[in-house]
Design an enzyme around this catalytic site. Structure first.
Site, PDB file in Angstrom:
ATOM      1  N   CYS A   1       0.856  -1.181   0.000  1.00 31.03           N
ATOM      2  CA  CYS A   1       0.000   0.000   0.000  1.00 31.03           C
ATOM      3  C   CYS A   1       0.897   1.237   0.000  1.00 31.03           C
ATOM      4  CB  CYS A   1      -0.899   0.015   1.221  1.00 31.03           C
ATOM      5  SG  CYS A   1      -2.043   1.394   1.167  1.00 31.03           S
TER       6      CYS A   1
ATOM      7  N   ASP B   1      -6.574  10.195  -4.705  1.00 29.28           N
ATOM      8  CA  ASP B   1      -5.864   9.241  -3.850  1.00 29.28           C
ATOM      9  C   ASP B   1      -4.535   8.901  -4.534  1.00 29.28           C
ATOM     10  OD1 ASP B   1      -5.302   7.542  -1.800  1.00 29.28           O
ATOM     11  OD2 ASP B   1      -7.033   6.244  -2.068  1.00 29.28           O
ATOM     12  N   ASN B   2      -3.648   8.313  -3.754  1.00 26.82           N
ATOM     13  CA  ASN B   2      -2.387   7.795  -4.296  1.00 26.82           C
ATOM     14  C   ASN B   2      -1.553   8.833  -5.042  1.00 26.82           C
ATOM     15  OD1 ASN B   2      -2.612   5.172  -3.258  1.00 26.82           O
ATOM     16  ND2 ASN B   2      -4.142   4.685  -4.806  1.00 26.82           N
TER      17      ASN B   2
HETATM   18  N1  MTE Z   1      -9.916  -2.161  -5.697  1.00 24.28           N
HETATM   19  C1  MTE Z   1     -11.185  -1.844  -5.390  1.00 24.28           C
HETATM   20  N2  MTE Z   1     -12.161  -2.219  -6.225  1.00 24.28           N
HETATM   21  N3  MTE Z   1     -11.488  -1.133  -4.270  1.00 24.28           N
HETATM   22  C2  MTE Z   1     -10.511  -0.710  -3.400  1.00 24.28           C
HETATM   23  O1  MTE Z   1     -10.818  -0.095  -2.369  1.00 24.28           O
HETATM   24  N4  MTE Z   1      -8.090  -0.582  -2.952  1.00 24.28           N
HETATM   25  C3  MTE Z   1      -6.804  -0.494  -3.644  1.00 24.28           C
HETATM   26  C4  MTE Z   1      -6.514  -1.774  -4.427  1.00 24.28           C
HETATM   27  N5  MTE Z   1      -7.650  -2.149  -5.190  1.00 24.28           N
HETATM   28  C5  MTE Z   1      -9.153  -1.012  -3.726  1.00 24.28           C
HETATM   29  C6  MTE Z   1      -8.910  -1.787  -4.885  1.00 24.28           C
HETATM   30  C7  MTE Z   1      -5.681  -0.257  -2.768  1.00 24.28           C
HETATM   31  S1  MTE Z   1      -5.438   1.377  -2.306  1.00 24.28           S
HETATM   32  C8  MTE Z   1      -4.774  -1.218  -2.438  1.00 24.28           C
HETATM   33  S2  MTE Z   1      -3.374  -0.850  -1.548  1.00 24.28           S
HETATM   34  C9  MTE Z   1      -4.959  -2.613  -2.850  1.00 24.28           C
HETATM   35  O2  MTE Z   1      -6.213  -2.807  -3.493  1.00 24.28           O
HETATM   36  C10 MTE Z   1      -4.905  -3.528  -1.659  1.00 24.28           C
HETATM   37  O3  MTE Z   1      -5.140  -4.860  -2.027  1.00 24.28           O
HETATM   38  P1  MTE Z   1      -5.568  -5.905  -0.906  1.00 24.28           P
HETATM   39  O4  MTE Z   1      -6.704  -5.338  -0.111  1.00 24.28           O
HETATM   40  O5  MTE Z   1      -5.910  -7.172  -1.617  1.00 24.28           O
HETATM   41  O6  MTE Z   1      -4.351  -6.105  -0.048  1.00 24.28           O
END
Ligand code: MTE
Length: 884
Positions: A165, A297-298
């Protein structure tokens, strides 16, 4: 999509076959199917034996935790060990660093970190069987691709990949200055074997046009700003060397709900935020994604952009230069662990260990450790378990081809270790680690703070404390709101964490004192002037004053953790001092909601100085909720090396303290040197019927050369006999009326037949009051089970009295279980060892989960937090739990 979620049972590839029919691809020709082995697999490649790491045995959660039952994720089974970073919901968690590290290269799915922006979609078996996603936008052949097709018509590959993350290690940034993100510790990363199809193969089928530059990806989660979506460059997706894939399995099992069941994107080498879960759409475009979560974000905005500037001026967010793509180089120390102790006498060496990773497929090329704050560095050994898969290239695993041998890119974390002579550790004050990748990107010494607190990668520093024959280690922070770590300690002592020396003294020995962040407690739209008369008319709907501003506490009466009494006690008064001393930044930030005006100048003049303690008095009981009262210290007894019994004389010899059973009082002292006012809540140990004096048992938080002592306990310990300090009260939400009758927030609660009392260290004091009241009343048939956790035998407070209660009440009425958390060889100790954990609670109180029981808990924050989640997990309801 159906409302029935996937049942708790899990199905492996064989079951996917059942779900998806006989469309699975024929197994590629191979010499051996590695997945038949459950642990590391050894086999012969070109005559050489090779071992590859296979996933540790997984123990995927099958039950929904009670904690989740009242949330939109009530369909998602989870592991209780994961540390929740954003309260109960949404589910954003990291595993404890020890658990993560001990599992080695591959993380079991139940411990894999989770980042969910909102509720997990409801996905049932039928949805999995019918799952499809679109390829649309700048393609010649827009199409829908079903999961069945993906599995049957494309080559299946498996690669190991670490997801990280972008917020990993953010707690350190938040410690310096609160960012707009929650507090990840250093476990916001995990590794798995992902099985699926290269994204390039799927996109080729739709034939991207020449204008297509980006792949936008969208999940099906329903969030406040639409579904989660983001984009990566098409050139990255089309480059098979970069391993971007659509995965339907991790570690040989179907994805779990939290990790994107049934299909997710995996983008190795980039931040986890690009690996979209619950994939529904791939859209090819000539500009980056406009999805809200891609824009807001990010990103790492310039360090000069404040949270206010970022929320007022959206152009910062739309500037593509600040988008995070590849991971940056980073490392952390896992051994020594936080609070780990080693004997300093040994002539031996200590093996320090940790992890490192880099981004964009780049390899970590060196890891260095310094014991002299970066003046000199020692080279650590690096182990890259990922390389072992390269030798096993083309072998079959989970009905797919292990696709690693030809790659020179690195997708995973690696482990470093270094032997350090104990004597070197003993002579050092800290140990720092930094990593470099093959592009010579080096972790910086100083933090780059930014508004989202992302990509934090300064040297990871663990402080070394030498105490007698032992040394112990202190990590920078602990995740979420868990207290501890040197950053919090240094800041609390006034050190400036940004002074280039981690807040330690520099130059002339003076540390620059950092100004606490100002929290806005007022509402700019409120302009009303309020007179003292109007303020004081509101006894029932309490208005009170903080920093000259008037607040109406009525709406918060029932939620206040201190009980309604503590707000009612403030009615009509200026409570600036105690409010400021006691309340957290979060509580302060809530205040603008209750702001109703400012006290006029005449009112301020009247209230000013009103806060002097008043010696009286004709009243039969000493304490007053609305005024401070002075009491004189008449004796101080050393109960143990760190515990003192203070006795204060009240205003009159025939006066009682006036404290209901189970409630506490505030004590106010001035710091002997700085004259700063310090307030804390205590529960006296003396009987409430005792006249003329009150006894308060205090465990001292003693300082050392490197650690400041507790402010309040140090000030109390420094008090000369015959000096006075101030008292106010009572306060508290809980009151025991006797014979099973309880008031919660001044309202009668259900009748209690048994109390489970859980306490740690000096947390025994409020519990002791209730226990004693029950044991001394023969007519009170309430039963009590006390779980008392301490570090060592000598830390157990009131042990004799507790044993006495068992003698009076008998073991049916009173059961006391002591447990010691620190190993030791105390002679004659026949009690339990270990912390108060789920096993202990289940064993001694598991049969007491009934409507007529209540649990009282008092101890350090970490204990209370841990016990809280265990109790909910064991089936207690929130309203049966009282935290002092
Ligand atoms: N995909 C969806 N659909 N919704 C989400 O909230 N979070 C993202 C990504 N993919 C997210 C997502 C983020 S910020 C991260 S760091 C990773 O998923 C985390 O993957 P994990 O929860 O399988 O560890």
């Amino acid at each position: 999509m159906s409302a029935t979620a996937v049942p708790a049972t899990r199905f492996k590839h064989a079951n996917l076959k059942v779900l998806l029919g006989n469309d699975l691809p024929p197994s590629p020709p191979a010499t051996e199917d590695l997945s038949s082995n459950s642990t590391d697999s050894a086999y012969i490649s070109d005559g050489e034996p090779v071992t590859i790491p296979l996933p540790p045995p997984s123990n995927i959660a099958t039950a929904v935790l009670d904690l989740d039952k009242a949330t939109p994720d009530s369909h998602v089974p989870r592991d209780h060990r994961l540390i929740r970073l954003t309260g109960v919901h949404p589910f954003n968690v990291e595993p404890p660093l020890n658990d993560l590290f001990e599992n080695g290269f591959l993380t079991p799915p139940e411990l894999f970190f989770v980042r969910n922006h909102g509720p997990v979609p409801q996905i049932c078996e039928q949805d999995v069987a019918n799952w499809d996603f679109s390829i649309e936008g700048l393609v010649e052949r827009p199409m829908m691709v079903s999961l069945k097709q993906l599995i049957s018509e494309f080559e299946q590959i498996t690669i190991p990949a670490t997801l990280v993350c972008a917020g990993n290690r953010r707690k350190e940034q938040n410690q310096v200055r609160k960012s707009n993100g929650f507090s990840w510790g250093p476990s916001g990363l995990s590794t798995a074997l992902f099985t699926g199809v290269l994204m390039s193969q799927v996109l080729q089928r739709a034939r991207p046009t020449r204008r297509a530059k980006f792949v936008c990806m969208e999940g099906c989660d329903k969030l406040p700003n639409g579904s989660y979506g983001t984009s990566i460059r098409l050139s990255l997706a089309m480059d098979p060397a970069k391993g971007v894939m659509l995965a339907h399995m991790m570690n040989g099992e179907q994805l779990t709900l939290d990790h994107g069941l049934p299909l997710r994107v995996v983008v190795p080498g980039q931040i986890g935020g690009r690996s979209v879960k619950w994939l529904r759409r791939l859209i090819l475009t000539d500009t980056p994604s406009e999805n809200w979560y891609h824009i807001f974000d990010n990103r790492v905005l310039p360090t000069s952009v404040s949270p206010e500037e970022a929320s007022n001026n959206h152009s910062w967010w739309k500037d593509e230069r600040y988008v995070i793509k590849d991971l940056n180089v980073n490392s952390a120390i896992a051994r020594p662990a936080h609070n780990e102790k080693v004997s300093a006498k040994e002539t031996d060496t200590y093996v320090a260990k940790g992890y490192a990773y880099a981004g964009g497929g780049r390899r970590v090329s060196r890891v260095e450790v310094s014991l002299d704050k970066g003046r000199t560095w020692r080279l650590a050994d690096i182990d890259y378990p990922e390389d072992l898969y390269r030798d096993a290239d083309d072998y079959i695993i989970y009905n797919s081809r292990l696709d690693m041998g030809w790659r020179d890119t690195c997708f995973c974390w690696c482990f470093w270790s270094i032997d350090i002579p104990i004597v070197d550790l003993k002579n050092a004050s800290d140990i720092v680690v930094r990593a470099m990748d093959e592009a010579m990107n080096l972790q910086p010494k100083d933090m780059y703070w930014s508004v989202l607190g992302m990509m934090n990668n300064p040297w990871f520093r663990v402080v070394i404390h030498a105490e007698g024959d032992e040394i112990w280690f202190e990590h920078p922070t602990l995740p979420a709101l868990m207290p501890g770590g040197w950053m919090e300690r240094v800041q609390a002592a006034g050190g400036d964490l940004t002074n280039g020396a981690w807040g330690e003294k520099i130059g002339d020995g003076q540390s620059v004192v950092v100004k606490a962040t100002e929290i806005k407690m007022t509402n700019d739209a409120v302009k009303r002037d309020i007179s003292i008369e109007e303020l004081q008319q509101h006894g029932e709907s309490p208005w009170f004053v903080v920093d000259g501003n008037v607040y109406d506490g009525t709406a918060y009466l029932n939620e206040h953790p201190g009980g309604p009494g503590s707000i009612i006690a403030a009615a009509g008064l200026d409570v600036t001092e105690e409010f400021t001393a006691i309340h957290s930044e979060v509580a302060k930030a809530m205040m603008s909601k209750y702001h109703i005006g400012s006290l006029d100048a005449a009112g301020r003049a009247v209230l000013h100085g009103n806060d002097e303690a008043v010696a009286d008095d004709d009243s039969p009981s000493f304490l007053d909720r609305r005024a401070w009262k002075p009491a004189t210290l008449i004796s101080k007894v050393h109960v143990s090396w760190d515990t003192r019994l203070f006795t204060f004389s009240l205003s009159r010899a025939d006066q009682v303290i006036g404290l209901p059973i189970g409630q506490h009082l505030l004590m106010r002292v001035r710091h002997p040197k700085t004259q700063e006012i310090i307030l804390r809540a205590y529960t006296p140990i003396s009987e409430t019927s005792k006249r003329g004096v009150v006894d308060v048992l205090v465990k001292l938080y003693l300082g050392s050369d490197t650690r400041a002592g507790g402010k309040m306990t140090m000030a109390l310990d420094a008090l000369p006999i015959h000096s006075t300090i101030d008292f106010k009260g009572p306060l508290g939400r809980f009151e025991y009326l006797g014979r099973g009758r309880v008031l919660l927030s001044d309202k009668p609660a259900h009748h209690v037949s048994t109390f489970v009392m859980i306490c740690g260290g000096s947390g025994i004091t409020p519990i002791f009051q209730v226990l004693r009241a029950i044991m001394q009343d023969d007519g009170d048939r309430t039963q009590c089970v006390v779980l008392d956790g301490n570090r060592r035998v000598e830390d157990i407070l009131c042990r004799q009295e507790l044993d006495g209660f068992v003698a009076i009440g008998g073991t049916t009425k009173c059961k006391i279980i002591h447990t010691l958390s620190q190993p030791g060889d105390e002679e004659g100790w026949s009690g339990l060892r270990g912390r108060i954990d789920q096993k202990l609670i289940r064993e001694h109180a598991g049969g007491l989960v009934r409507d007529d029981t209540m649990v009282l808990v008092c101890g350090p924050d970490a204990l209370e937090k841990n016990v809280h989640s265990i109790l909910l997990d064991e089936g207690w309801k929130e309203e049966q739990l009282v935290f002092f």
